[in-house]
Design a protein around this motif. Structure first.
Motif, PDB file in Angstrom:
ATOM      1  N   ILE A 174      -7.650  22.543   0.018  1.00 27.51           N
ATOM      2  CA  ILE A 174      -6.868  22.136   0.839  1.00 27.51           C
ATOM      3  C   ILE A 174      -7.584  20.759   1.708  1.00 27.51           C
ATOM      4  CG2 ILE A 174      -6.237  22.879   3.246  1.00 27.51           C
ATOM      5  CD1 ILE A 174      -6.181  25.515   2.599  1.00 27.51           C
ATOM      6  N   SER A 175      -8.909  20.873   1.643  1.00 30.42           N
ATOM      7  CA  SER A 175      -9.477  19.730   2.144  1.00 30.42           C
ATOM      8  C   SER A 175      -9.369  18.341   1.222  1.00 30.42           C
ATOM      9  CB  SER A 175     -10.996  20.163   2.354  1.00 30.42           C
ATOM     10  OG  SER A 175     -11.816  18.785   2.757  1.00 30.42           O
ATOM     11  N   SER A 176      -9.502  18.668  -0.042  1.00 35.38           N
ATOM     12  CA  SER A 176      -9.563  17.686  -1.043  1.00 35.38           C
ATOM     13  C   SER A 176      -7.678  17.101  -0.965  1.00 35.38           C
ATOM     14  CB  SER A 176      -9.576  18.115  -2.482  1.00 35.38           C
ATOM     15  OG  SER A 176     -11.015  18.301  -2.461  1.00 35.38           O
ATOM     16  N   VAL A 177      -6.685  17.771  -1.129  1.00 33.90           N
ATOM     17  CA  VAL A 177      -5.568  17.446  -0.865  1.00 33.90           C
ATOM     18  C   VAL A 177      -5.391  16.544   0.395  1.00 33.90           C
ATOM     19  CG1 VAL A 177      -3.152  18.219  -0.891  1.00 33.90           C
ATOM     20  CG2 VAL A 177      -4.586  19.103  -2.523  1.00 33.90           C
ATOM     21  N   LEU A 178      -5.930  16.983   1.496  1.00 35.50           N
ATOM     22  CA  LEU A 178      -5.754  16.374   2.691  1.00 35.50           C
ATOM     23  C   LEU A 178      -6.267  14.983   2.609  1.00 35.50           C
ATOM     24  CD1 LEU A 178      -4.521  16.257   5.466  1.00 35.50           C
ATOM     25  CD2 LEU A 178      -6.639  17.391   6.121  1.00 35.50           C
ATOM     26  N   PHE A 179      -7.395  14.853   2.010  1.00 35.69           N
ATOM     27  CA  PHE A 179      -8.245  13.533   1.847  1.00 35.69           C
ATOM     28  C   PHE A 179      -7.290  12.776   0.877  1.00 35.69           C
ATOM     29  CE2 PHE A 179     -12.403  11.843   0.278  1.00 35.69           C
ATOM     30  CZ  PHE A 179     -12.312  10.613   0.840  1.00 35.69           C
ATOM     31  N   LEU A 180      -6.801  13.065  -0.212  1.00 32.22           N
ATOM     32  CA  LEU A 180      -6.235  12.482  -1.323  1.00 32.22           C
ATOM     33  C   LEU A 180      -4.915  11.698  -0.620  1.00 32.22           C
ATOM     34  CD1 LEU A 180      -6.425  11.264  -3.992  1.00 32.22           C
ATOM     35  CD2 LEU A 180      -5.050  13.341  -4.737  1.00 32.22           C
ATOM     36  N   THR A 181      -4.318  12.535   0.245  1.00 31.68           N
ATOM     37  CA  THR A 181      -3.228  12.328   0.804  1.00 31.68           C
ATOM     38  C   THR A 181      -3.362  11.092   1.895  1.00 31.68           C
ATOM     39  OG1 THR A 181      -2.081  14.305   0.852  1.00 31.68           O
ATOM     40  CG2 THR A 181      -1.119  13.023   2.419  1.00 31.68           C
ATOM     41  N   ALA A 182      -4.631  11.199   2.745  1.00 30.03           N
ATOM     42  CA  ALA A 182      -4.964  10.043   3.637  1.00 30.03           C
ATOM     43  C   ALA A 182      -5.339   8.920   2.674  1.00 30.03           C
ATOM     44  CB  ALA A 182      -6.147  10.595   4.393  1.00 30.03           C
ATOM     45  N   ILE A 183      -5.956   9.035   1.557  1.00 29.18           N
ATOM     46  CA  ILE A 183      -6.341   7.629   0.913  1.00 29.18           C
ATOM     47  C   ILE A 183      -4.970   7.059   0.359  1.00 29.18           C
ATOM     48  CG2 ILE A 183      -7.046   6.880  -1.392  1.00 29.18           C
ATOM     49  CD1 ILE A 183      -9.443   9.080  -1.182  1.00 29.18           C
ATOM     50  N   GLY A 184      -3.911   7.782  -0.071  1.00 30.34           N
ATOM     51  CA  GLY A 184      -2.665   7.241  -0.551  1.00 30.34           C
ATOM     52  C   GLY A 184      -1.986   6.515   0.751  1.00 30.34           C
ATOM     53  N   MET A 185      -2.047   7.105   1.950  1.00 30.44           N
ATOM     54  CA  MET A 185      -1.370   6.651   3.154  1.00 30.44           C
ATOM     55  C   MET A 185      -2.078   5.333   3.271  1.00 30.44           C
ATOM     56  SD  MET A 185      -0.346   9.887   5.185  1.00 30.44           S
ATOM     57  CE  MET A 185       0.480   9.123   6.435  1.00 30.44           C
ATOM     58  N   ILE A 186      -3.517   5.329   3.242  1.00 29.22           N
ATOM     59  CA  ILE A 186      -4.330   4.216   3.743  1.00 29.22           C
ATOM     60  C   ILE A 186      -3.848   3.015   2.916  1.00 29.22           C
ATOM     61  CG2 ILE A 186      -6.800   3.172   3.805  1.00 29.22           C
ATOM     62  CD1 ILE A 186      -7.437   6.106   4.979  1.00 29.22           C
ATOM     63  N   TYR A 187      -3.898   3.345   1.359  1.00 35.58           N
ATOM     64  CA  TYR A 187      -3.266   2.330   0.247  1.00 35.58           C
ATOM     65  C   TYR A 187      -2.129   1.510   0.613  1.00 35.58           C
ATOM     66  CZ  TYR A 187      -3.056   0.115  -3.817  1.00 35.58           C
ATOM     67  OH  TYR A 187      -2.954  -1.088  -5.180  1.00 35.58           O
ATOM     68  N   ALA A 188      -1.155   2.468   0.945  1.00 34.87           N
ATOM     69  CA  ALA A 188       0.149   1.993   1.265  1.00 34.87           C
ATOM     70  C   ALA A 188       0.161   0.863   2.594  1.00 34.87           C
ATOM     71  CB  ALA A 188       1.241   3.126   1.437  1.00 34.87           C
ATOM     72  N   ALA A 189      -0.618   1.422   3.506  1.00 35.36           N
ATOM     73  CA  ALA A 189      -0.722   0.667   4.808  1.00 35.36           C
ATOM     74  C   ALA A 189      -1.381  -0.732   4.630  1.00 35.36           C
ATOM     75  CB  ALA A 189      -1.273   1.468   5.670  1.00 35.36           C
ATOM     76  N   THR A 190      -2.382  -0.660   3.804  1.00 35.78           N
ATOM     77  CA  THR A 190      -3.373  -1.905   3.750  1.00 35.78           C
ATOM     78  C   THR A 190      -3.562  -2.446   2.523  1.00 35.78           C
ATOM     79  OG1 THR A 190      -5.400  -0.457   3.366  1.00 35.78           O
ATOM     80  CG2 THR A 190      -4.812  -0.799   5.507  1.00 35.78           C
ATOM     81  N   GLY A 191      -3.092  -1.824   1.466  1.00 34.97           N
ATOM     82  CA  GLY A 191      -3.113  -2.260   0.001  1.00 34.97           C
ATOM     83  C   GLY A 191      -4.658  -2.402  -0.745  1.00 34.97           C
ATOM     84  N   THR A 192      -5.404  -1.654   0.148  1.00 39.78           N
ATOM     85  CA  THR A 192      -6.901  -1.546  -0.489  1.00 39.78           C
ATOM     86  C   THR A 192      -7.511  -0.178  -0.246  1.00 39.78           C
ATOM     87  OG1 THR A 192      -9.065  -2.469  -0.526  1.00 39.78           O
ATOM     88  CG2 THR A 192      -7.724  -2.582   1.727  1.00 39.78           C
TER      89      THR A 192
END
Length: 536
Positions: A174-192
């Motif tokens: 659960i923690s890893s899925v939440l972390f990976l989701t946050a990474i995807g959203m951060i990349y979508a918002a910033t491109g890095t």
């Protein structure tokens, strides 16, 4: 060539050692030699890295020739280098302890052959997390260490270990899925996903978007660090594992989560937007954890609750967000890794010597084994914060930071930290009074092992009457060494290391304050990765 060029070896060496140990799976003596040698070499390398960045500051290495923010970057600064040295030193001591346990028990109920390669993979994952210069590589480091920890937690395949392992796996996923989701959203918002690049670009986002991403990362790391109310899984998971595995889990795994929280709060989301929330979480983590410890009779479960409680001290320093506060938090992380691991190793010896870790069934250990009494007493009072030990110095620094902040909530947190320290002393004293001070006859259903000791400290057992979770398997009657030197020596070494933190408190606090200043400044980290003049 700067020192950071050698940083990847902190990850590569344990991986190579794991591969070689796996090839030697049928040669356990060779496995031991390879594993211990690889960790000793890795520790020497990390000491070199720490010495290199002590004065020069943060350094970065770009893997594969790809320049940031596109490639994989590893960053060595004072904070990450210090964490590398401490984590590998602890891992080496625990590995020697585990090897000694296996040798003393004829390797029948000690660490099985898969233990050594898995253990080295765990160390590689921890090192990768400390060196990661981008969020996705940090995620990879977490997954490496968590995958290895699943295997180590369920060694032996007993029902309690499998049950605890399932809980641990579910929570970690659960923690890893939440972390990976946050990474995807951060990349979508910033491109890095490069953290130095994110330190610049996240500030350009809408405040609401920033807060959402911030809280997602904080919750993901909070689960891994076991902060309240996300700590429910830890006391049920850690105590069921073998003693060496519990020790290294307690010392390292939650601290990787704390490291990620510190890096996120200082580098990616600077400022005081959620400091009030962090203070509330810190206070509740301290108090709920130590109250849980008071209700326990099993020493390993009690120590698991104190582990949760003292994570609150580290979050306290992070929430204050000053050089004094974060410097004291860095110092306290080093102290707690060392002392908490020492106590779990001592508990393994108590379980071996007394046949159980249940305080109600123990007694007379101070008379039966004065050395074991000393090995418990020193880290116990250190954890409780008795002067002049490092636990007292770390807590004093945190309280000073709270008083300097001067807000009502900060004063409440200072009071909570004092109360938690007093209750920790009470918990440690209960173990001392029951397990060491009273006579075996006063215990409730004392284990026969307490009453069957020979004059040389060994015990005669029947194969049908073997007590304790760490006992070996024996055919017929056999004389077993209850405190083998191969297990006592690494425990003595860790206890001595905990004492040395008091002796070396001046230089260590200086290093911690320098690390805190760089963490809050952010410029050294960003310019080490992206080049001079790139910091905002």
């Amino acid at each position: 060539m700067n020192a950071s060029s050698f940083a990847p070896l902190a990850v590569v060496l344990p991986f190579l050692g794991a591969a070689l140990a796996f090839l030697l799976i049928r040669h356990q003596r060779s496995q031991r030699i390879v594993s211990i040698s690889v960790l000793a070499l890795t520790l020497a390398l990390e000491c070199f890295l720490l010495a290199a960045v002590w004065e020069t500051g943060a350094q970065a290495v770009n893997l594969g020739g790809w320049m940031p923010p596109f490639g994989i970057t590893m960053v060595v600064d004072q904070f990450s280098a210090l964490m590398l040295v401490v984590s590998t030193a602890i891992s080496l001591a625990v590995l020697i302890y585990a090897t000694g346990q296996g040798m003393a028990d004829g390797d029948e109920d000690g660490p099985i052959s898969i233990f050594h390669p898995t253990y080295l993979i765990l160390v590689a994952g921890v090192s990768n997390a400390f060196l990661a210069g981008d969020l996705f590589n940090l995620y990879v480091g977490f997954e490496i260490l968590l995958t290895a920890s699943y295997v180590l937690m369920t060694l032996g395949g007993t029902t309690p270990r499998i049950r605890a392992g399932v809980t641990y796996v579910v929570v970690s996923v659960i923690s890893s899925v939440l972390f990976l989701t946050a990474i995807g959203m951060i990349y979508a918002a910033t491109g890095t996903v490069n953290m130095a690049d994110l330190a610049i670009k996240l500030g350009e986002l809408d405040p609401g978007t920033q807060m959402m991403l911030h809280l997602m990362l904080l919750v993901a790391f909070g689960i891994k660090a076991a902060v309240f109310p996300l700590s429910f899984w830890l006391p049920d998971s850690y105590p069921t594992a073998p003693a060496p595995v519990t020790a290294v889990f307690a010392g390292l795994l939650t601290k990787v989560g704390v490291y990620a929280m510190v890096r996120t709060e200082t580098l990616l989301f600077p400022g005081d937007r959620i400091n009030t929330l962090l203070m509330v979480v810190a206070g509740l983590t301290m108090l709920v954890g130590i109250l849980g410890a008071l209700a326990q009779t099993d020493i390993k479960r009690m120590l698991s609750f104190t582990l949760v409680s003292h994570i609150g001290y580290m979050v306290f320093g992070l929430a204050v967000a000053s050089i004094v506060g974060i410097g004291a938090a860095v110092f306290y992380v080093v102290h707690h890794i060392t002392v908490q691991t020492s106590l779990f190793l001592v508990t393994g010896l108590i379980e071996r010597r007394g046949g159980t870790a249940n305080m109600d069934r123990l007694g007379g250990l101070a008379k039966l084994s004065p050395l074991l009494a000393v090995l418990y007493f020193i880290p116990a009072i250190n954890l409780a914060g008795i002067p002049p030990f490092s636990g007292f110095l770390g807590k004093l620094g945190l309280m000073q930071a709270g008083v300097e902040l001067g807000t009502p909530l900060a004063y409440i947190l200072v009071a909570a930290s004092v109360l938690t320290s007093l209750l920790t002393l009470l918990v440690m004293a209960r173990v001392w009074n029951r397990a060491f001070w009273r006579t075996p006859e006063d215990a409730v259903h004392p284990d026969p092992i307490l009453l069957a000791t020979t004059t040389d400290g060994s015990v005669v057992r029947d194969s049908g009457n073997v007590s304790g979770n760490n006992s070996g398997r024996f055919g017929g009657r056999s004389t077993v060494d209850l405190l083998p030197k191969t297990m006592v020596y690494p425990t003595v070494g860790l206890v001595a290391l905990g004492v040395s933190l008091t002796i070396l408190a001046g230089p260590l606090f200086s290093l911690s304050d320098d690390a805190a200043q760089d963490l809050l400044d952010r410029t050294p980290y960003i310019e080490a990765v992206l080049g001079e003049g790139s910091a905002p």
